[in-house]
Design a protein around this motif. Structure first.
Motif, PDB file in Angstrom:
ATOM      1  N   THR A 140       0.831  -1.206   0.000  1.00 41.58           N
ATOM      2  CA  THR A 140       0.000   0.000   0.000  1.00 41.58           C
ATOM      3  C   THR A 140       0.865   1.255   0.000  1.00 41.58           C
ATOM      4  OG1 THR A 140      -1.775  -1.146   1.184  1.00 41.58           O
ATOM      5  CG2 THR A 140      -1.786   1.255   1.260  1.00 41.58           C
ATOM      6  N   LEU A 141       1.912   1.260   0.833  1.00 37.24           N
ATOM      7  CA  LEU A 141       2.788   2.425   0.902  1.00 37.24           C
ATOM      8  C   LEU A 141       3.584   2.601  -0.390  1.00 37.24           C
ATOM      9  CD1 LEU A 141       4.079   2.117   4.586  1.00 37.24           C
ATOM     10  CD2 LEU A 141       2.368   3.692   3.673  1.00 37.24           C
ATOM     11  N   ALA A 142       4.005   1.490  -0.996  1.00 37.12           N
ATOM     12  CA  ALA A 142       4.726   1.582  -2.269  1.00 37.12           C
ATOM     13  C   ALA A 142       3.824   2.140  -3.358  1.00 37.12           C
ATOM     14  CB  ALA A 142       5.265   0.207  -2.666  1.00 37.12           C
ATOM     15  N   GLU A 143       2.558   1.711  -3.353  1.00 35.29           N
ATOM     16  CA  GLU A 143       1.588   2.215  -4.321  1.00 35.29           C
ATOM     17  C   GLU A 143       1.395   3.723  -4.171  1.00 35.29           C
ATOM     18  OE1 GLU A 143      -1.483   2.024  -7.295  1.00 35.29           O
ATOM     19  OE2 GLU A 143       0.063   0.589  -6.699  1.00 35.29           O
ATOM     20  N   ALA A 144       1.533   4.217  -2.927  1.00 37.95           N
ATOM     21  CA  ALA A 144       1.364   5.651  -2.653  1.00 37.95           C
ATOM     22  C   ALA A 144       2.678   6.426  -2.761  1.00 37.95           C
ATOM     23  CB  ALA A 144       0.765   5.843  -1.264  1.00 37.95           C
ATOM     24  N   GLY A 145       3.750   5.759  -3.177  1.00 34.83           N
ATOM     25  CA  GLY A 145       5.023   6.436  -3.346  1.00 34.83           C
ATOM     26  C   GLY A 145       5.848   6.562  -2.085  1.00 34.83           C
ATOM     27  N   GLN A 146       5.508   5.776  -1.053  1.00 34.63           N
ATOM     28  CA  GLN A 146       6.232   5.822   0.227  1.00 34.63           C
ATOM     29  C   GLN A 146       7.011   4.522   0.434  1.00 34.63           C
ATOM     30  OE1 GLN A 146       6.322   8.614   2.070  1.00 34.63           O
ATOM     31  NE2 GLN A 146       4.980   9.595   0.563  1.00 34.63           N
ATOM     32  N   ASP A 147       7.882   4.213  -0.533  1.00 35.32           N
ATOM     33  CA  ASP A 147       8.614   2.944  -0.490  1.00 35.32           C
ATOM     34  C   ASP A 147       9.517   2.825   0.727  1.00 35.32           C
ATOM     35  OD1 ASP A 147       8.225   3.917  -3.435  1.00 35.32           O
ATOM     36  OD2 ASP A 147       8.369   1.730  -3.590  1.00 35.32           O
ATOM     37  N   GLY A 148      10.093   3.951   1.176  1.00 37.12           N
ATOM     38  CA  GLY A 148      10.989   3.909   2.328  1.00 37.12           C
ATOM     39  C   GLY A 148      10.285   3.447   3.584  1.00 37.12           C
ATOM     40  N   TRP A 149       9.108   3.987   3.841  1.00 41.79           N
ATOM     41  CA  TRP A 149       8.338   3.569   5.009  1.00 41.79           C
ATOM     42  C   TRP A 149       7.854   2.130   4.852  1.00 41.79           C
ATOM     43  CZ3 TRP A 149       9.144   6.211   9.081  1.00 41.79           C
ATOM     44  CH2 TRP A 149       9.356   7.593   9.024  1.00 41.79           C
ATOM     45  N   GLY A 150       7.565   1.732   3.619  1.00 46.42           N
ATOM     46  CA  GLY A 150       7.180   0.345   3.383  1.00 46.42           C
ATOM     47  C   GLY A 150       8.318  -0.619   3.690  1.00 46.42           C
ATOM     48  N   ALA A 151       9.543  -0.227   3.305  1.00 41.95           N
ATOM     49  CA  ALA A 151      10.698  -1.057   3.622  1.00 41.95           C
ATOM     50  C   ALA A 151      10.923  -1.133   5.126  1.00 41.95           C
ATOM     51  CB  ALA A 151      11.943  -0.496   2.929  1.00 41.95           C
ATOM     52  N   ALA A 152      10.661  -0.027   5.833  1.00 41.47           N
ATOM     53  CA  ALA A 152      10.796  -0.017   7.294  1.00 41.47           C
ATOM     54  C   ALA A 152       9.801  -0.975   7.929  1.00 41.47           C
ATOM     55  CB  ALA A 152      10.590   1.399   7.831  1.00 41.47           C
ATOM     56  N   ALA A 153       8.593  -1.041   7.386  1.00 41.75           N
ATOM     57  CA  ALA A 153       7.585  -1.979   7.900  1.00 41.75           C
ATOM     58  C   ALA A 153       8.043  -3.423   7.698  1.00 41.75           C
ATOM     59  CB  ALA A 153       6.243  -1.750   7.202  1.00 41.75           C
ATOM     60  N   THR A 154       8.620  -3.713   6.538  1.00 46.32           N
ATOM     61  CA  THR A 154       9.109  -5.062   6.271  1.00 46.32           C
ATOM     62  C   THR A 154      10.233  -5.444   7.219  1.00 46.32           C
ATOM     63  OG1 THR A 154       8.522  -4.856   3.921  1.00 46.32           O
ATOM     64  CG2 THR A 154      10.100  -6.566   4.517  1.00 46.32           C
ATOM     65  N   ALA A 155      11.195  -4.524   7.396  1.00 44.63           N
ATOM     66  CA  ALA A 155      12.351  -4.810   8.254  1.00 44.63           C
ATOM     67  C   ALA A 155      11.936  -5.000   9.709  1.00 44.63           C
ATOM     68  CB  ALA A 155      13.371  -3.674   8.144  1.00 44.63           C
ATOM     69  N   SER A 156      11.079  -4.118  10.212  1.00 48.28           N
ATOM     70  CA  SER A 156      10.667  -4.210  11.619  1.00 48.28           C
ATOM     71  C   SER A 156       9.852  -5.466  11.885  1.00 48.28           C
ATOM     72  CB  SER A 156       9.867  -2.960  12.011  1.00 48.28           C
ATOM     73  OG  SER A 156       8.731  -2.801  11.180  1.00 48.28           O
ATOM     74  N   SER A 157       8.988  -5.852  10.952  1.00 50.13           N
ATOM     75  CA  SER A 157       8.197  -7.072  11.144  1.00 50.13           C
ATOM     76  C   SER A 157       9.099  -8.302  11.125  1.00 50.13           C
ATOM     77  CB  SER A 157       7.119  -7.194  10.062  1.00 50.13           C
ATOM     78  OG  SER A 157       7.691  -7.384   8.785  1.00 50.13           O
TER      79      SER A 157
END
Length: 238
Positions: free
Chosen positions: A91-108
């Motif tokens: 969802t974040l990548a679709e909205a152009g927020q790939d950095g925060w999306g990567a942070a979600a992946t790493a933290s999970s």
């Protein structure tokens, strides 16, 4: 191939439709919360830090079957958490927020590793260690499990931060909901400081054991609701 056959092949439905999988993974956060509560109830209350040997044996050996069943459900539920993070990242990548999306992946991923370690300790204690007569090892592993819960506060806080800041930057949540996310982030992060010897602020105290996890679970439900209210992605991610 007829025109009708071509139309059917070009418009997948049911399980083959990307929209089905997209909605399914967007509900994984809610599935995680429900299954976590069920597994938590089955597992029961783990003995406190420094618990006497008889209490440790009574819990881990006396409730072996129940604990191992709960460990299975906790492990299964870990998949829901990872799919939730994947849905958030998409969802974040679709909205152009790939950095925060990567942070979600790493933290999970980090939280999942700590969670899996805690499950391994609990399963090993219930399976054979608790009834081996090695009370020092049993007590040490029990305390290690509590320490792992405290340290998991940091990746849990990062996951909350990724969701709150990412969705806010993408203009998918309001300023008010963003403020709630920041408050949840701070409160969960404080769980990493619960190192008193006993009481409310101890590793086995009410804040680390109940308050901080409940805040995280509520935030996962909130984010899941946001993901479910979004329209279908413009490109197939599933």
């Amino acid at each position: 191939m007829t025109a009708s056959t071509t139309a059917m092949a070009s418009s997948p439905s049911g399980y083959n439709a990307p929209a089905f999988w997209e909605r399914l993974w967007r509900t994984s956060g809610i599935q995680f919360v429900v299954l976590f509560i069920i597994a938590y109830i089955i597992y029961g209350y783990q003995p406190q830090v420094g618990a006497p040997a008889n209490a440790l044996v009574a819990f881990y050996d006396g409730h072996r079957t129940r604990i191992l069943i709960a460990v299975f459900f906790f492990g299964l539920n870990l998949l829901n958490l990872l799919w939730f993070a994947a849905a958030l990242r998409a969802t974040l990548a679709e909205a152009g927020q790939d950095g925060w999306g990567a942070a979600a992946t790493a933290s999970s991923a980090v939280f999942g590793a700590l969670f899996l370690l805690a499950l391994t300790v609990g399963a090993a204690l219930a399976y054979s260690i608790a009834d081996s007569g090695n009370t020092a090892l049993t007590s040490g592993l029990n305390d290690l499990a509590w320490a792992g819960i405290v340290l998991s506060s940091f990746p849990r806080a990062m996951l909350i931060m990724a969701g709150a800041f990412g969705l806010w930057r993408a203009r998918l949540i309001s300023n008010g909901l963003f403020a709630v996310g920041v408050a949840a982030l701070v409160l969960v992060l404080l769980g990493g400081s619960t190192w008193l010897r006993g009481g409310f602020w101890a590793p086995d105290g009410a804040y680390s054991r109940l308050v901080s996890p409940i805040i995280g679970l509520v935030w996962i439900v909130v984010v899941s609701r946001v993901l479910l209210t979004r329209g279908p992605a413009s490109r197939a991610g599933w």
